[in-house]
Design an enzyme around this catalytic site. Structure first.
Site, short mmCIF file in Angstrom:
data_model
loop_
_atom_site.label_atom_id
_atom_site.label_comp_id
_atom_site.label_asym_id
_atom_site.label_seq_id
_atom_site.Cartn_x
_atom_site.Cartn_y
_atom_site.Cartn_z
N HIS A 1 -46.32 19.02 39.78
CA HIS A 1 -46.49 20.13 38.85
C HIS A 1 -45.25 20.28 38.01
CE1 HIS A 1 -47.35 24.19 37.40
NE2 HIS A 1 -48.60 23.91 37.68
N ASP B 1 -55.24 22.01 42.37
CA ASP B 1 -56.42 21.17 42.19
C ASP B 1 -56.69 20.24 43.35
OD1 ASP B 1 -57.05 22.14 39.68
OD2 ASP B 1 -55.54 20.90 38.73
N1 ACO Z 1 -48.20 10.78 41.53
C1 ACO Z 1 -47.17 9.91 41.49
N2 ACO Z 1 -46.03 10.12 40.82
C2 ACO Z 1 -45.91 11.29 40.15
C3 ACO Z 1 -46.94 12.26 40.15
C4 ACO Z 1 -48.12 11.97 40.88
N3 ACO Z 1 -49.13 12.84 40.92
N4 ACO Z 1 -46.57 13.31 39.40
C5 ACO Z 1 -45.34 13.03 38.93
N5 ACO Z 1 -44.94 11.80 39.38
C6 ACO Z 1 -43.65 11.17 39.13
C7 ACO Z 1 -43.59 10.63 37.70
O1 ACO Z 1 -44.00 9.27 37.66
C8 ACO Z 1 -42.13 10.79 37.37
O2 ACO Z 1 -41.43 9.72 37.97
P1 ACO Z 1 -40.09 9.12 37.25
O3 ACO Z 1 -39.11 10.27 37.22
O4 ACO Z 1 -39.67 8.00 38.13
O5 ACO Z 1 -40.52 8.70 35.88
C9 ACO Z 1 -41.73 12.07 38.12
O6 ACO Z 1 -42.66 12.19 39.22
C10 ACO Z 1 -41.81 13.34 37.25
O7 ACO Z 1 -43.10 13.37 36.65
P2 ACO Z 1 -43.38 13.87 35.17
O8 ACO Z 1 -44.68 13.32 34.70
O9 ACO Z 1 -42.17 13.60 34.32
O10 ACO Z 1 -43.48 15.41 35.40
P3 ACO Z 1 -44.23 16.45 34.49
O11 ACO Z 1 -43.69 17.78 34.83
O12 ACO Z 1 -44.20 16.02 33.07
O13 ACO Z 1 -45.77 16.31 34.97
C11 ACO Z 1 -47.85 16.67 36.01
C12 ACO Z 1 -46.43 17.21 35.76
C13 ACO Z 1 -48.51 16.34 34.66
C14 ACO Z 1 -48.68 17.76 36.67
C15 ACO Z 1 -47.76 15.42 36.89
O14 ACO Z 1 -47.19 15.74 38.14
C16 ACO Z 1 -49.13 14.75 37.10
O15 ACO Z 1 -49.57 13.96 36.26
N6 ACO Z 1 -49.85 15.08 38.23
C17 ACO Z 1 -51.16 14.57 38.47
C18 ACO Z 1 -52.17 15.39 37.65
C19 ACO Z 1 -52.38 16.79 38.20
O16 ACO Z 1 -52.57 16.98 39.39
N7 ACO Z 1 -52.39 17.77 37.29
C20 ACO Z 1 -52.66 19.17 37.63
C21 ACO Z 1 -51.50 20.02 37.30
S1 ACO Z 1 -51.79 21.64 37.89
C22 ACO Z 1 -52.86 22.34 36.79
O17 ACO Z 1 -52.94 22.02 35.64
C23 ACO Z 1 -53.71 23.36 37.34
#
Ligand code: ACO
Length: 427
Positions: free
Chosen positions: A305, A362
């Site tokens: 998140h 979620d």
């Molecule tokens: N699985 C594996 N790796 C992940 C995940 C995941 N679910 N989420 C983040 N990471 C990693 C990224 O690859 C990144 O790695 P790096 O630093 O080596 O590049 C690091 O963790 C940070 O991730 P970002 O994408 O930069 O973080 P951001 O805050 O932009 O993204 C998000 C947050 C979009 C929710 C992300 O965690 C994600 O895509 N999760 C899966 C989708 C999801 O569950 N969304 C629901 C959000 S809650 C809602 O809307 C109700």
């Protein structure tokens, strides 16, 4: 003297006021930065930018805290109702018994949609995604309610808000009915908000529909957990669209469009599909390895998140809700076992620990919705239904804010510098 932050850019320096919220991090007020130094800030994704002042919802992502008007989400999910939370978010305080009864009555008097609106549904393919239908039909409401679109009149704003909260269940249920070829069911205002939605979704004209109170309670709780979440992507979209003075129904359609994405509300659909694809606990390590592999775009859906760097408090309540619902309905779903084991493995894996990736709301919500009987394609539409309360509360707060301006970010331009046009024959 009030606290200041200093910035020096070449020969220019500026003192900027530091503002304090009631709780949470301070913010540096950079509004004079461009005017006085000629420089912008650069913050794609707004990871360090507060776009507004708001008194509605507070999140402490490090501690896993979520408060609506100061009340912890766990207490609201346990003891409140969705209608009470809707009142709290839109009006600012918990209602008295009479105020709640009046609010529920008002909402129930707006549950029907114009008969002509039904024709919009027939224009969609039967296999259209419910969110595609929701975007179109909620946007279309803007053509029906000319008496509630003077956004400078707080009374009209409130009527538009009540209409939106009341009509979303009707529209979401209609989207579902249309997809399965069953007749639309008109609202029954003698039922609760959530009971009425269940009847419109699962009832048929040929039979009497009896609302199961256990399911009703579980769904009401899901709606509470999704009602608002501060300046998330869809809420910011609603605010940005609304900042130009746009029609409120059209603004909500913009919010629905944003919510649909798999990185936001669409994750509940994607999370359950992923858990089903995993299918058996033995396959979990394969998926964890994929999520950690930089060359594989796969992510664990329902994990991570932008704000929570701790357990999402909504995920805790959601996991409890799955257990309670399964126990009371005497049902089970092997996917729940996969989810529990996946969570445990991920939380003990250094990749997820170091990146502070925890289950979000979620991760478990799809399991509840599936047990209730919703197809995955409806999951995000249910999220939109509940989040409408947050959207209207935030939209109202913005329009009523005397400091409100049209939202207009700037950019760091990296394109070609000015150059002369070359006629096509000479290129
Ligand atoms: N699985 C594996 N790796 C992940 C995940 C995941 N679910 N989420 C983040 N990471 C990693 C990224 O690859 C990144 O790695 P790096 O630093 O080596 O590049 C690091 O963790 C940070 O991730 P970002 O994408 O930069 O973080 P951001 O805050 O932009 O993204 C998000 C947050 C979009 C929710 C992300 O965690 C994600 O895509 N999760 C899966 C989708 C999801 O569950 N969304 C629901 C959000 S809650 C809602 O809307 C109700």
């Amino acid at each position: 003297m009030s606290e200041q932050a200093n910035i020096t850019l070449g020969s220019k320096s500026l003192e900027m006021p530091v503002k304090h919220g009631s709780i949470g991090p301070d913010v540096v007020d950079i509004r004079k930065l461009y005017g006085q130094t000629g420089a912008f800030t650069f913050d794609p994704g707004f990871t360090s930018t507060a776009s507004c002042e708001s008194a509605i919802t507070y999140i402490d992502g490090d501690e896993g805290v979520l408060l609506h008007r100061g009340y912890p989400i766990q207490q609201l999910a346990e003891d409140s109702s969705f209608m009470e939370v809707a009142y709290l978010l839109t009006e600012g305080e918990l209602p008295s018994k009479d105020e709640l009864a009046k609010f529920e009555h008002t909402i129930s008097r707006h549950t029907m949609v114009h008969e002509q609106l039904m024709q919009f549904f027939r224009g969609f393919r039967r296999d259209a995604h419910p969110m595609a239908i929701m975007c179109g039909v909620v946007g279309a409401l803007s053509a029906f309610y000319h008496d509630s679109t003077d956004i400078d009149d707080p009374k009209q704003r409130m009527i538009a808000s009540h209409r939106l909260i009341a009509k979303m269940p009707t529209i979401a249920a209609m989207a579902y009915k249309y997809s399965i070829g069953q007749p639309f069911i008109y609202p029954d205002n003698s039922l609760s908000y959530t009971g009425n939605f269940l009847r419109m979704t699962f009832g048929v004209p040929a039979e009497e529909y009896v609302v199961n109170p256990i399911v009703e309670r579980a769904m009401d709780r899901i709606f509470i957990l999704h009602a608002d979440h501060e300046q998330n992507a869809s809420t910011s979209t609603v605010r940005l669209a609304g900042s130009s003075g746009a029609n409120p129904f059209a603004c909500m359609a913009a919010g629905i469009a944003c919510l649909w994405g798999p990185a936001h509300g669409g994750a509940n659909e994607a999370a359950l599909e992923m858990l089903r694809e995993i299918g058996r606990p033995e396959r979990i390590p394969e998926y964890i390895a994929r999520a950690k592999n930089k060359d594989d775009p796969f992510r664990l859906m329902g994990f991570g998140h932008r704000v929570y760097k701790n357990y999402d408090p909504r995920a805790t309540v959601m996991q409890k809700t799955v257990r309670e619902l399964f126990k009371e309905l005497k049902v089970t779903d092997p996917v729940f076992e996969v989810a529990l084991q996946l969570e445990e493995m991920a939380l003990n894996d250094s990749y997820f620990i170091e990146k502070k990736l925890f289950p979000n709301v979620d991760f478990y919500s799809g399991i509840v919705l599936s047990a209730v009987g919703f197809p995955t394609s409806m999951f995000t539409a249910l999220f939109a239904l509940a989040r409408t309360v947050g959207w209207v509360a935030q939209w109202n707060e913005m329009i009523g804010d005397p400091e409100q301006k049209i939202g207009r970010p700037r950019q760091l331009y990296t394109g070609a510098p000015q150059r002369d046009y070359v006629p096509i024959a000479k290129r």
